[in-house]
Every structure is written in C-alpha cells, then in structure tokens.
Design a protein around this motif. Structure first.
Motif, mmCIF file in Angstrom:
data_model
loop_
_atom_site.group_PDB
_atom_site.id
_atom_site.type_symbol
_atom_site.label_atom_id
_atom_site.label_comp_id
_atom_site.label_asym_id
_atom_site.label_seq_id
_atom_site.Cartn_x
_atom_site.Cartn_y
_atom_site.Cartn_z
ATOM 1 N N VAL A 1 0.858 -1.190 0.000
ATOM 2 C CA VAL A 1 0.000 0.000 0.000
ATOM 3 C C VAL A 1 0.888 1.231 0.000
ATOM 4 O O VAL A 1 1.824 1.322 0.779
ATOM 5 N N SER A 2 0.562 2.174 -0.870
ATOM 6 C CA SER A 2 1.316 3.423 -0.926
ATOM 7 C C SER A 2 0.409 4.521 -1.456
ATOM 8 O O SER A 2 -0.685 4.240 -1.954
ATOM 9 N N TYR A 3 0.875 5.762 -1.361
ATOM 10 C CA TYR A 3 0.102 6.852 -1.939
ATOM 11 C C TYR A 3 0.104 6.710 -3.454
ATOM 12 O O TYR A 3 1.113 6.363 -4.059
ATOM 13 N N SER A 4 -1.035 6.965 -4.041
ATOM 14 C CA SER A 4 -1.182 6.850 -5.489
ATOM 15 C C SER A 4 -0.492 8.004 -6.198
ATOM 16 O O SER A 4 -0.544 9.146 -5.733
ATOM 17 N N ASN A 5 0.131 7.730 -7.329
ATOM 18 C CA ASN A 5 0.729 8.776 -8.142
ATOM 19 C C ASN A 5 -0.343 9.564 -8.888
ATOM 20 O O ASN A 5 -0.163 10.708 -9.203
ATOM 21 N N LYS A 6 -1.437 8.891 -9.209
ATOM 22 C CA LYS A 6 -2.546 9.519 -9.957
ATOM 23 C C LYS A 6 -3.665 9.829 -8.981
ATOM 24 O O LYS A 6 -4.415 8.946 -8.590
ATOM 25 N N GLU A 7 -3.784 11.059 -8.565
ATOM 26 C CA GLU A 7 -4.852 11.417 -7.618
ATOM 27 C C GLU A 7 -5.856 12.304 -8.265
ATOM 28 O O GLU A 7 -5.638 13.053 -9.124
#
Length: 190
Positions: free
Chosen positions: A184-190
């Motif tokens: 799980v990580s922050y999405s590059n496409k927000e």
C-alpha cells in the motif's frame, strides 16, 4: 415545380435539423458533469462496435413517431443495440448506483483526502465491499470515512483522509489479502 421541391423540406431534412438542434443543446448543456457520467456509463456498458447503433436507437426512441420509417432493412447488428442498456429517465442513476454497489463506492472527495494504491484487484477476487469491511475492521474507521474504493483488475485505489491513509499504510503493508502480500502506498494519480 423544382422550386416547390427545394422549398419544402423532406423528412430527412427535418431529421437532420433535429439532430443539429440536439447537438447544439449538448454543447450548451448546463450540467456537463452529468453528461460526463452518462458518457462513462455508456462507454462502460455498450461495446465500442455498438455505440453508433446505440445512439441511433436512442434517437429513434426519443423522437418516437416523428422519425421517418426507414425503407431499407436495418443492419443485422441493430437488434443487438436494443439489448444494450436503454436508459429511461430514472435508469442512469439506478445503473450508476448499481455499478457503485458492485465495484466502486465513489463520492466527491473532500479537501484533504488522499488516494492510496493497493497492489490487489479483481483478479484476486477482491471486491469493494470486502475491502471496505477489511478497512473498517483493521483501521477502526467507519464506512463514511472511506470516500471511494475503485477496484481494477490487478490493483485498487482507496480514497480517505490523510490520517486514515497513514494508518492504512502502516497496518496493511505486508498483510496477506486474498493470498497476496499487500503493498500500500500513496497513489501517483490522484
């Protein structure tokens, strides 16, 4: 007599005029977001090869008795267009809600919301409802605190407040979900 034929519009000219009026209304529509949602529903539910037939079918249904009857037989694929989704005034919202219940729980994201990437999706038989329950159980969040869940074939996106995202990253990373180790990580496409 040739002047009489030119001044009197035939049925096709009338239909062309109606199509042009509808095209103009489309450009000037006060709710472009609603049109965008309907467009996405059509794109998702009507195969690419049937979309022009689908549009023709909708136009015929909308115009009803005003449409001139074609003197040539319809192409063989036209009946399939009838089987495609035929929205009624209430149907687009109902289909949208049904689609949301199946794979997506989306709402407008509030300010401060972040989107997470999860490396597990439909191919591992992960569904939005299961992921929502997992998040509620593991993170101690309520259903309302999960702003959206989008499940794709090989990955998923989860939108929550930044605080809950931090908890999700700390808790879910390395966890076994559906037989796969979660990343799980922050999405590059927000």
């Amino acid at each position: 007599m040739e002047n009489d034929n030119k001044s009197t519009p035939n049925e096709e000219d009338i239909l062309v005029g109606k199509i042009q009026v509808l095209a103009g209304k489309t450009k000037a529509d006060p709710n472009p977001d609603e049109l965008e949602q309907l467009k996405k529903l059509i794109k998702k539910n009507v195969p690419f090869t049937l979309r022009s037939y689908f549009m023709a079918y909708l136009l015929r249904e909308m115009l009803g008795a005003n449409t001139p009857k074609s003197k040539t037989p319809a192409p063989k694929r036209a009946p399939q267009a009838k089987k495609a989704t035929k929205p009624t005034p209430a149907a687009p919202k109902a289909k949208e809600e049904a689609g949301a219940a199946k794979q997506t729980t989306e709402r407008a994201l509030p300010e401060g919301a972040r989107t997470l990437y999860l490396n597990i999706g439909k191919m591992k038989r992960l569904y939005a409802k299961e992921l929502s329950q997992l998040l509620q159980t593991e993170l101690g969040v309520t259903r309302e605190e999960i702003f959206s869940i989008r499940i794709h074939d090989k990955y998923s996106f989860i939108s929550m407040s930044e605080e809950n995202c931090e908890k999700a990253i700390a808790t879910l990373n390395g966890m076994d979900i559906k037989g796969r180790t979660a990343a799980v990580s922050y999405s590059n496409k927000e």
